[in-house]
Design an enzyme around this catalytic site. Structure first.
Site, PDB file in Angstrom:
ATOM      1  N   SER A 155       0.803  -1.228   0.000  1.00 46.85           N
ATOM      2  CA  SER A 155       0.000   0.000   0.000  1.00 46.85           C
ATOM      3  C   SER A 155       0.832   1.272   0.000  1.00 46.85           C
ATOM      4  O   SER A 155       0.304   2.356  -0.205  1.00 46.85           O
ATOM      5  CB  SER A 155      -0.966   0.021   1.189  1.00 46.85           C
ATOM      6  N   LYS A 193       0.845   4.415   7.240  1.00 42.88           N
ATOM      7  CA  LYS A 193       0.238   5.289   6.239  1.00 42.88           C
ATOM      8  C   LYS A 193       0.712   6.733   6.458  1.00 42.88           C
ATOM      9  O   LYS A 193       1.282   7.069   7.490  1.00 42.88           O
ATOM     10  CB  LYS A 193      -1.297   5.261   6.353  1.00 42.88           C
TER      11      LYS A 193
END
Length: 235
Positions: A155, A193
């Protein structure tokens, strides 16, 4: 934006030039990236040249010049003949084997715990296992408590963070907007993230167009630390 192979080739070329003063041969590049043909290397070099990372020097064999690297890359070598790379939060590298920390060229090395994998659904607290340690340059650890996590998933690949990388994390409970952090969502799901604050909400942004940004309330997200570096080992 570089693909994984483009990034790996760029780092390999840069490190070889730094060590020997000349760029590697196409055969050496093919072997380093585990490609079957030199045509793949030609395509990667052309892509790097188009993006302004390298240029070919005229009238010289094996003549490549690295013009720039991805933002804030701090290199300390590489394995398979070199020590592992250490790269900051905008860069990248392959995993140092767990339970087998390797020496770095910097003699001032500090060991920090390698707690486990950072993956959705696994709380950071459940990963506390200080029996696994990894050595990192002391210069990378500017005060505070640090730990390492093995990245699982893709990701964050366009930020140069690949599956299997070892993320170096500084413990903290706050982080500036745009920082790559370890965030604990709803007290149980840990994720790596980029943090964005949008009014009263918090966005956790991936660095892969195949994944969507998720928005949470301020009470749903707890920052566990911010990423300050990466390890990658090249086989």
């Amino acid at each position: 934006m570089l693909t994984n192979k483009q990034y790996e080739l760029l780092i390999f070329i840069n490190e070889r030039i730094r060590e020997s003063g000349i760029s590697p041969s196409f055969d050496e590049m093919k072997e380093a990236l585990n490609l079957k043909s030199k045509s793949g290397i030609h395509r990667l070099i052309s892509a790097l040249e188009e993006r302004g990372f390298i240029r070919r020097l005229p009238n010289r064999a094996r003549a490549l010049e690295v013009l720039r690297l991805p933002d804030s890359v701090a290199q300390f070598g590489r394995s398979k003949g070199f020590a592992p790379n250490v790269i900051d939060s905008d860069g990248s590298a392959r995993p140092v084997p767990r339970k087998q920390p390797q020496s770095l060229p910097d003699s001032n090395v500090v060991e920090i715990p390698l707690l486990g994998k950072i993956a959705a659904g696994i709380p950071i607290e459940a990963l506390e296992d200080r029996s696994n340690m990894i050595g990192v340059p002391a210069a990378l650890l500017a005060g505070g408590d640090h730990f390492a996590l093995e990245v699982e998933g893709d990701s964050m690949i366009t930020a140069g963070i690949l599956d299997g990388d070892i993320a170096i994390i500084k413990r903290c409970d706050t982080a500036e907007n745009g920082t790559i952090v370890v965030a604990l969502v709803d007290g149980q799901d840990a994720t790596l993230k980029r943090l964005r604050r949008k009014g009263a909400s918090i966005a956790l942004e991936p660095a892969n167009p195949d994944y969507e940004t998720r928005i949470y309330g301020p009470d749903q997200v707890a920052v566990q630390g911010r990423m300050v570096g990466l390890y990658r080992q090249y086989h």
